[in-house]
Design a protein around this motif. Structure first.
Motif, PDB file in Angstrom:
ATOM      1  N   TRP A  26       0.822  -1.216   0.000  1.00  0.00           N
ATOM      2  CA  TRP A  26       0.000   0.000   0.000  1.00  0.00           C
ATOM      3  C   TRP A  26       0.852   1.260   0.000  1.00  0.00           C
ATOM      4  O   TRP A  26       0.428   2.302  -0.508  1.00  0.00           O
ATOM      5  CB  TRP A  26      -0.963  -0.021   1.184  1.00  0.00           C
ATOM      6  CG  TRP A  26      -2.029  -1.069   0.994  1.00  0.00           C
ATOM      7  CD1 TRP A  26      -2.180  -2.221   1.691  1.00  0.00           C
ATOM      8  CD2 TRP A  26      -3.054  -1.059  -0.001  1.00  0.00           C
ATOM      9  NE1 TRP A  26      -3.241  -2.939   1.204  1.00  0.00           N
ATOM     10  CE2 TRP A  26      -3.807  -2.246   0.166  1.00  0.00           C
ATOM     11  CE3 TRP A  26      -3.425  -0.170  -1.009  1.00  0.00           C
ATOM     12  CZ2 TRP A  26      -4.895  -2.563  -0.635  1.00  0.00           C
ATOM     13  CZ3 TRP A  26      -4.512  -0.485  -1.823  1.00  0.00           C
ATOM     14  CH2 TRP A  26      -5.231  -1.666  -1.628  1.00  0.00           C
ATOM     15  N   ARG A 148      -7.557  -9.415  -5.803  1.00  0.00           N
ATOM     16  CA  ARG A 148      -7.413  -8.195  -5.008  1.00  0.00           C
ATOM     17  C   ARG A 148      -6.927  -7.010  -5.844  1.00  0.00           C
ATOM     18  O   ARG A 148      -6.566  -5.970  -5.297  1.00  0.00           O
ATOM     19  CB  ARG A 148      -6.431  -8.438  -3.854  1.00  0.00           C
ATOM     20  CG  ARG A 148      -6.913  -9.407  -2.788  1.00  0.00           C
ATOM     21  CD  ARG A 148      -5.914  -9.504  -1.666  1.00  0.00           C
ATOM     22  NE  ARG A 148      -5.701  -8.204  -1.034  1.00  0.00           N
ATOM     23  CZ  ARG A 148      -4.580  -7.858  -0.415  1.00  0.00           C
ATOM     24  NH1 ARG A 148      -3.554  -8.705  -0.362  1.00  0.00           N
ATOM     25  NH2 ARG A 148      -4.456  -6.664   0.134  1.00  0.00           N
ATOM     26  N   ASN A 150      -8.577  -5.143  -8.184  1.00  0.00           N
ATOM     27  CA  ASN A 150      -9.514  -4.100  -8.622  1.00  0.00           C
ATOM     28  C   ASN A 150      -9.285  -2.788  -7.893  1.00  0.00           C
ATOM     29  O   ASN A 150      -9.243  -1.723  -8.518  1.00  0.00           O
ATOM     30  CB  ASN A 150     -10.956  -4.572  -8.421  1.00  0.00           C
ATOM     31  CG  ASN A 150     -11.315  -5.707  -9.356  1.00  0.00           C
ATOM     32  OD1 ASN A 150     -11.261  -5.564 -10.563  1.00  0.00           O
ATOM     33  ND2 ASN A 150     -11.650  -6.852  -8.801  1.00  0.00           N
ATOM     34  N   LEU A 151      -9.127  -2.843  -6.569  1.00  0.00           N
ATOM     35  CA  LEU A 151      -8.961  -1.610  -5.802  1.00  0.00           C
ATOM     36  C   LEU A 151      -7.636  -0.914  -6.093  1.00  0.00           C
ATOM     37  O   LEU A 151      -7.638   0.283  -6.422  1.00  0.00           O
ATOM     38  CB  LEU A 151      -9.111  -1.876  -4.308  1.00  0.00           C
ATOM     39  CG  LEU A 151      -8.933  -0.648  -3.401  1.00  0.00           C
ATOM     40  CD1 LEU A 151      -9.909   0.457  -3.787  1.00  0.00           C
ATOM     41  CD2 LEU A 151      -9.095  -1.029  -1.929  1.00  0.00           C
ATOM     42  N   ALA A 154      -7.756   0.535  -9.496  1.00  0.00           N
ATOM     43  CA  ALA A 154      -8.642   1.704  -9.544  1.00  0.00           C
ATOM     44  C   ALA A 154      -7.996   2.919  -8.892  1.00  0.00           C
ATOM     45  O   ALA A 154      -8.197   4.054  -9.337  1.00  0.00           O
ATOM     46  CB  ALA A 154      -9.967   1.377  -8.853  1.00  0.00           C
ATOM     47  N   LEU A 155      -7.215   2.687  -7.833  1.00  0.00           N
ATOM     48  CA  LEU A 155      -6.561   3.815  -7.160  1.00  0.00           C
ATOM     49  C   LEU A 155      -5.547   4.493  -8.072  1.00  0.00           C
ATOM     50  O   LEU A 155      -5.386   5.719  -8.028  1.00  0.00           O
ATOM     51  CB  LEU A 155      -5.884   3.342  -5.876  1.00  0.00           C
ATOM     52  CG  LEU A 155      -6.820   2.962  -4.722  1.00  0.00           C
ATOM     53  CD1 LEU A 155      -6.041   2.358  -3.570  1.00  0.00           C
ATOM     54  CD2 LEU A 155      -7.622   4.171  -4.253  1.00  0.00           C
ATOM     55  N   LEU A 296     -13.822   4.279  -8.261  1.00  0.00           N
ATOM     56  CA  LEU A 296     -13.858   3.527  -7.011  1.00  0.00           C
ATOM     57  C   LEU A 296     -15.115   2.671  -6.902  1.00  0.00           C
ATOM     58  O   LEU A 296     -15.062   1.523  -6.450  1.00  0.00           O
ATOM     59  CB  LEU A 296     -13.772   4.491  -5.826  1.00  0.00           C
ATOM     60  CG  LEU A 296     -12.430   5.189  -5.623  1.00  0.00           C
ATOM     61  CD1 LEU A 296     -12.506   6.150  -4.444  1.00  0.00           C
ATOM     62  CD2 LEU A 296     -11.314   4.177  -5.402  1.00  0.00           C
ATOM     63  N   ALA A 299     -14.680  -0.370  -8.987  1.00  0.00           N
ATOM     64  CA  ALA A 299     -13.778  -1.341  -8.362  1.00  0.00           C
ATOM     65  C   ALA A 299     -14.525  -2.171  -7.317  1.00  0.00           C
ATOM     66  O   ALA A 299     -14.370  -3.393  -7.247  1.00  0.00           O
ATOM     67  CB  ALA A 299     -12.595  -0.621  -7.727  1.00  0.00           C
ATOM     68  N   GLY A 300     -15.341  -1.491  -6.506  1.00  0.00           N
ATOM     69  CA  GLY A 300     -16.111  -2.205  -5.499  1.00  0.00           C
ATOM     70  C   GLY A 300     -17.122  -3.146  -6.119  1.00  0.00           C
ATOM     71  O   GLY A 300     -17.253  -4.301  -5.707  1.00  0.00           O
ATOM     72  N   GLY A 303     -15.280  -6.100  -7.925  1.00  0.00           N
ATOM     73  CA  GLY A 303     -14.772  -7.048  -6.940  1.00  0.00           C
ATOM     74  C   GLY A 303     -15.878  -7.881  -6.330  1.00  0.00           C
ATOM     75  O   GLY A 303     -15.736  -9.099  -6.137  1.00  0.00           O
ATOM     76  N   SER A 359      -9.202   1.624 -15.679  1.00  0.00           N
ATOM     77  CA  SER A 359      -8.878   0.569 -14.721  1.00  0.00           C
ATOM     78  C   SER A 359      -9.318  -0.792 -15.231  1.00  0.00           C
ATOM     79  O   SER A 359      -8.590  -1.783 -15.131  1.00  0.00           O
ATOM     80  CB  SER A 359      -9.544   0.873 -13.380  1.00  0.00           C
ATOM     81  OG  SER A 359      -9.391  -0.201 -12.477  1.00  0.00           O
TER      82      SER A 359
END
Length: 441
Positions: A26, A148, A150-151, A154-155, A296, A299-300, A303, A359
């Motif tokens: 992260w 894991r 997607n987030l 997307a960020l 975002l 992405a949610g 996922g 994304s």
């Protein structure tokens, strides 16, 4: 080049994440979000200072559009070339080199000069920034398995939005109080600061060598688990898949919107729709803000759908395609809408919903292709997609010179058609599971 500089070419089993990997993942992702923020602050300077630059340098709309398109002259070529290189050289060093070159390329424009300096500086900046997005995604996704991704993916796209959201008010203030060249100098300095931080903290993660598919040993290029070397898959097979073609066509529509918004949206709002400079800035921020929320949210949703067993064809291609089609409907309706709130609503929807495909396209291609072909596959996709940045600003400039404010109306209608075709491509062509099976034969 030493062995430690080379990117992994084969998969030797499921990666085992060392202790502290999650925190490091992260940290690297956050750095790369800032990387993309600076990248798009660089791009947005010309659009935010369009009127000041045209007045200062005595440019017509066509000449300004040409100068803006010059940014993309080598953008696509370098994106493909460095993308291929990213399969052999560690992305850490490629990203560091890019950030330093951004700042160097902008120094002449910040110091002075006319149209020739402006065009030369933008060409060099485009060459340095062309590979930024695919290599940043490659570095980020190397820290996460497929389910894991997607987030974090997307960020990285959100960094585009945040870059414009921060740049719009900050650089507008700098432009108004200190001139447009000072704004260029500010983003160049930001690039150098980031390069120092990346040198100290950047790197690739444990999934850099994982194969296509789930990121844990399954997929089109997965091995037998014995650690035996795998034959490299020819790029031509990957680029011929309907999924790669569909993701690239869909992403092209997104980049058309990005190019339009970066270069001409402030002028469109002021010259064609009658907004003040302050009102234009607020609406530009609203457009990019919605784009960030959509990225975002996508992405949610994606996922969640994947965890429930929905195929990527619908979880990624379906979601992205529908968003593009809604954006297309808004753009096609916008020129005939009455002035006021309805115009603002359609404009924000048309320009704000398409960004999620950035994304989606990356995570879709990353899912499909082997690890030792991801850099090249993403780089070539980015090269094709960013030709929209070469075409759109010049075309819009010519429409404005030829038809005045009415030229913006034609530009929005053309944009609607581009989004319509892109959305159709996403819905009809993207299916990573189908194409992964075909690649495995």
């Amino acid at each position: 080049m030493t062995d430690t500089d080379a990117a992994p070419a084969v998969f030797t089993g499921p990666p085992k994440a060392p202790g502290g990997t999650n925190r490091r993942a992260w940290t690297v992702t956050a750095l790369l979000v800032v990387f993309m923020m600076i990248n798009f602050a660089d791009k947005s300077v010309l659009g935010l200072a369009a009127d000041e630059i045209r007045e200062d340098l005595g440019l017509s709309a066509s000449a300004f559009g040409l100068a803006s398109s010059a940014f993309f002259l080598l953008f696509s070529v370098s994106g493909a070339a460095v993308g291929l290189l990213a399969d052999r050289i560690r992305p850490k060093w490629l990203l560091l080199a890019m950030a330093v070159l951004w700042s160097v390329a902008q120094a002449p424009m910040a110091a002075g000069g006319g149209l020739a300096v402006l065009i030369t500086s933008r060409v060099l900046l485009g060459a340095a920034e062309g590979p930024a997005f695919p290599v940043a995604q490659q570095a980020t996704l190397s820290w996460f398995p497929n389910h894991r991704r997607n987030l974090p993916g997307a960020l990285i796209v959100l960094g585009i939005t945040l870059g414009v959201l921060v740049a719009a008010p900050v650089l507008t203030w700098v432009i108004q109080h200190h001139g447009w060249r000072s704004a260029v100098a500010a983003v160049a300095l930001a690039g150098l600061v980031w390069a120092l931080l990346w040198l100290l903290l950047g790197g690739e993660g444990p999934y850099a060598g994982a194969p296509a598919g789930s990121g844990d040993g399954t997929g089109a290029a997965a091995g037998t688990g014995s650690g035996a070397p795998l034959r490299r898959m020819p790029y031509r097979r990957i680029l011929a898949t309907r999924t790669w073609i569909g993701a690239t066509a869909a992403y092209f529509g997104t980049y058309w919107i990005i190019a339009f918004a970066l270069v001409w949206l402030p002028s469109y709002l002021q010259d064609a729709l009658g907004y003040t400079s302050a009102g234009s800035t607020r609406l530009v921020m609203l457009v990019w803000g919605l784009g960030g929320v959509v990225v975002l949210g996508q992405a949610g949703l994606t996922g969640w759908l994947l965890r429930r067993g929905t195929s990527s064809r619908w979880a990624r291609g379906g979601v992205g395609g529908v968003l593009l089609l809604i954006g297309a409907a808004a753009c096609l309706t916008l020129p005939a809408a009455p002035a006021g709130a309805m115009t603002a609503l359609l404009l924000v929807a048309g320009f704000g919903l398409a960004g999620a495909m950035s994304s989606i396209a990356v995570t879709t291609v990353t899912e499909l292709v082997p690890a030792d072909r991801r850099g090249g596959s993403l780089g070539i996709m980015n090269a094709v997609v960013t030709t929209a940045g070469l075409i759109a600003p010049t075309l819009i400039g010519r429409l404005v010179d030829g038809h005045g404010a009415e030229g913006y109306r034609y530009a929005v209608l053309i944009t609607g058609v581009v989004l319509l075709l892109s959305g159709a491509a996403a819905l009809t062509l993207i299916d990573p599971a189908r194409d992964a099976r075909r690649l495995s034969v």
